[in-house]
Design an enzyme around this catalytic site. Sequence first.
Site, short mmCIF file in Angstrom:
data_model
loop_
_atom_site.label_atom_id
_atom_site.label_comp_id
_atom_site.label_asym_id
_atom_site.label_seq_id
_atom_site.Cartn_x
_atom_site.Cartn_y
_atom_site.Cartn_z
CE LYS A 13 -1.92 -0.98 3.97
NZ LYS A 13 -1.26 -2.25 4.24
NE ARG A 88 -4.60 -1.07 9.55
CZ ARG A 88 -3.44 -0.49 9.29
NH1 ARG A 88 -3.38 0.65 8.66
NH2 ARG A 88 -2.34 -1.09 9.65
NE ARG A 127 7.89 -2.77 6.09
CZ ARG A 127 6.59 -2.60 6.23
NH1 ARG A 127 5.89 -1.94 5.32
NH2 ARG A 127 5.98 -3.10 7.27
NE ARG A 160 6.49 -0.61 10.03
CZ ARG A 160 5.40 -0.51 9.27
NH1 ARG A 160 5.44 0.15 8.12
NH2 ARG A 160 4.26 -1.04 9.65
NE ARG A 171 1.90 -4.93 11.01
CZ ARG A 171 2.98 -4.66 10.28
NH1 ARG A 171 4.16 -5.16 10.62
NH2 ARG A 171 2.88 -3.91 9.22
P1 AP5 Z 1 4.97 -1.66 1.79
O1 AP5 Z 1 4.63 -0.81 0.62
O2 AP5 Z 1 5.81 -1.06 2.88
O3 AP5 Z 1 3.64 -2.33 2.36
P2 AP5 Z 1 2.41 -1.73 3.16
O4 AP5 Z 1 1.16 -2.33 2.56
O5 AP5 Z 1 2.48 -0.24 3.24
O6 AP5 Z 1 2.66 -2.43 4.56
P3 AP5 Z 1 2.66 -1.83 6.03
O7 AP5 Z 1 3.36 -2.83 6.89
O8 AP5 Z 1 3.15 -0.43 6.05
O9 AP5 Z 1 1.15 -1.87 6.31
P4 AP5 Z 1 0.47 -1.87 7.64
O10 AP5 Z 1 -0.90 -1.66 7.15
O11 AP5 Z 1 0.63 -3.05 8.49
O12 AP5 Z 1 1.23 -0.71 8.44
P5 AP5 Z 1 0.83 0.78 8.80
O13 AP5 Z 1 2.06 1.57 8.79
O14 AP5 Z 1 -0.34 1.22 8.00
O15 AP5 Z 1 5.68 -2.99 1.24
C1 AP5 Z 1 6.16 -3.99 2.14
C2 AP5 Z 1 7.53 -4.50 1.68
O16 AP5 Z 1 7.39 -5.20 0.45
C3 AP5 Z 1 8.54 -3.37 1.40
O17 AP5 Z 1 9.83 -3.79 1.78
C4 AP5 Z 1 8.46 -3.16 -0.12
O18 AP5 Z 1 9.68 -2.69 -0.65
C5 AP5 Z 1 8.12 -4.55 -0.61
N1 AP5 Z 1 7.23 -4.54 -1.77
C6 AP5 Z 1 6.16 -3.72 -2.00
N2 AP5 Z 1 5.55 -4.02 -3.17
C7 AP5 Z 1 6.25 -5.08 -3.68
C8 AP5 Z 1 6.10 -5.88 -4.87
N3 AP5 Z 1 5.12 -5.65 -5.77
N4 AP5 Z 1 6.98 -6.90 -5.06
C9 AP5 Z 1 7.96 -7.15 -4.14
N5 AP5 Z 1 8.16 -6.43 -3.01
C10 AP5 Z 1 7.30 -5.42 -2.77
O19 AP5 Z 1 0.33 0.59 10.29
C11 AP5 Z 1 1.19 0.19 11.33
C12 AP5 Z 1 0.42 0.12 12.64
O20 AP5 Z 1 -0.08 1.44 12.96
C13 AP5 Z 1 -0.82 -0.76 12.64
O21 AP5 Z 1 -0.49 -2.10 12.93
C14 AP5 Z 1 -1.65 -0.10 13.75
O22 AP5 Z 1 -1.18 -0.46 15.01
C15 AP5 Z 1 -1.37 1.37 13.56
N6 AP5 Z 1 -2.33 2.04 12.66
C16 AP5 Z 1 -2.07 2.65 11.46
N7 AP5 Z 1 -3.19 3.15 10.93
C17 AP5 Z 1 -4.19 2.87 11.80
C18 AP5 Z 1 -5.60 3.10 11.81
N8 AP5 Z 1 -6.22 3.73 10.80
N9 AP5 Z 1 -6.31 2.66 12.88
C19 AP5 Z 1 -5.73 2.03 13.90
N10 AP5 Z 1 -4.40 1.75 13.96
C20 AP5 Z 1 -3.65 2.17 12.93
MG MG Z 2 2.90 1.11 4.80
#
Ligand code: AP5
Ligand code: MG
Length: 214
Positions: A13, A88, A127, A160, A171
């Site tokens: 994402k 979310r 990552r 991370r 997660r």
């Molecule tokens: P990446 O693009 O980083 O993936 P992502 O979908 O952004 O994954 P996240 O881990 O950031 O998502 P998340 O939803 O768990 O975390 P968030 O920060 O939102 O890609 C992942 C890896 O794969 C990278 O190394 C990339 O290079 C590689 N990659 C990407 N595309 C690829 C491809 N096509 N082929 C190969 N490799 C690829 O949230 C973190 C925490 O914050 C949550 O757990 C929660 O506690 C809190 N939080 C955030 N938002 C909320 C909310 N709205 N409500 C409540 N809690 C929240």
């Molecule tokens: Mg992300």
Amino acid sequence: MKIIMLGAPGAGKGTQAKMIADKYGIPHVSTGDIFRANIKNGTALGMEAKQYMDKGLLVPDELTVKILLDRVAQDDCKKGYVLDGFPRNIPQANVLEDALSKLGEEIDFAIDVEVPDENIVRRMSGRRACVSCGATYHLEYVPPKQEGICDTCGKELILRDDDKPETVKNRLQVYHEKTQPLIEFYGGKGVLKTVDGTRDMQEVFADIVDILGE
Ligand code: AP5
Ligand code: MG
């Protein structure tokens, strides 16, 4: 143009949202990035959010919703934005919908980046994120030019805290229980688009551009 990115943790994402933001000139709004910036700066919000994030749980809506609504009310969001990590759960989606409808606005696209759970743990453990500018790398798929150093700003790259395999499992469980129902929610509103996120990131982006238009 207002876009929501849906998909499991690690689906890509953030990667795709950054590319969309660059191409279409709209801000990339990531609640996860906002929380991580607060953790880094040692704010009260950051300390509280970290307790949930480190366990792989959602940060409570009371903390999350206001931050997001304040962010999208800023001037740079007037011509649209790409939301990454929000909503979310269904209550967050309802709050967003209510806030937008008061302005006579709505979400244009909800893009679900589909990646099966089997691929996720591998992506997460590889990552690396920049402690300073938030740029994301992958040891295998997007390696930095110099090991452990950000290409963009020269600062340190880290794993991370919530990318450890035990936390990733939690997660994923939270994703299936709380976030996946949004696929049906936005499907019912006629704005859902699905892309196969298992392919190369440029191929995934090409599909997204087909959806959004040049
Ligand atoms: P990446 O693009 O980083 O993936 P992502 O979908 O952004 O994954 P996240 O881990 O950031 O998502 P998340 O939803 O768990 O975390 P968030 O920060 O939102 O890609 C992942 C890896 O794969 C990278 O190394 C990339 O290079 C590689 N990659 C990407 N595309 C690829 C491809 N096509 N082929 C190969 N490799 C690829 O949230 C973190 C925490 O914050 C949550 O757990 C929660 O506690 C809190 N939080 C955030 N938002 C909320 C909310 N709205 N409500 C409540 N809690 C929240
Ligand atoms: Mg992300």
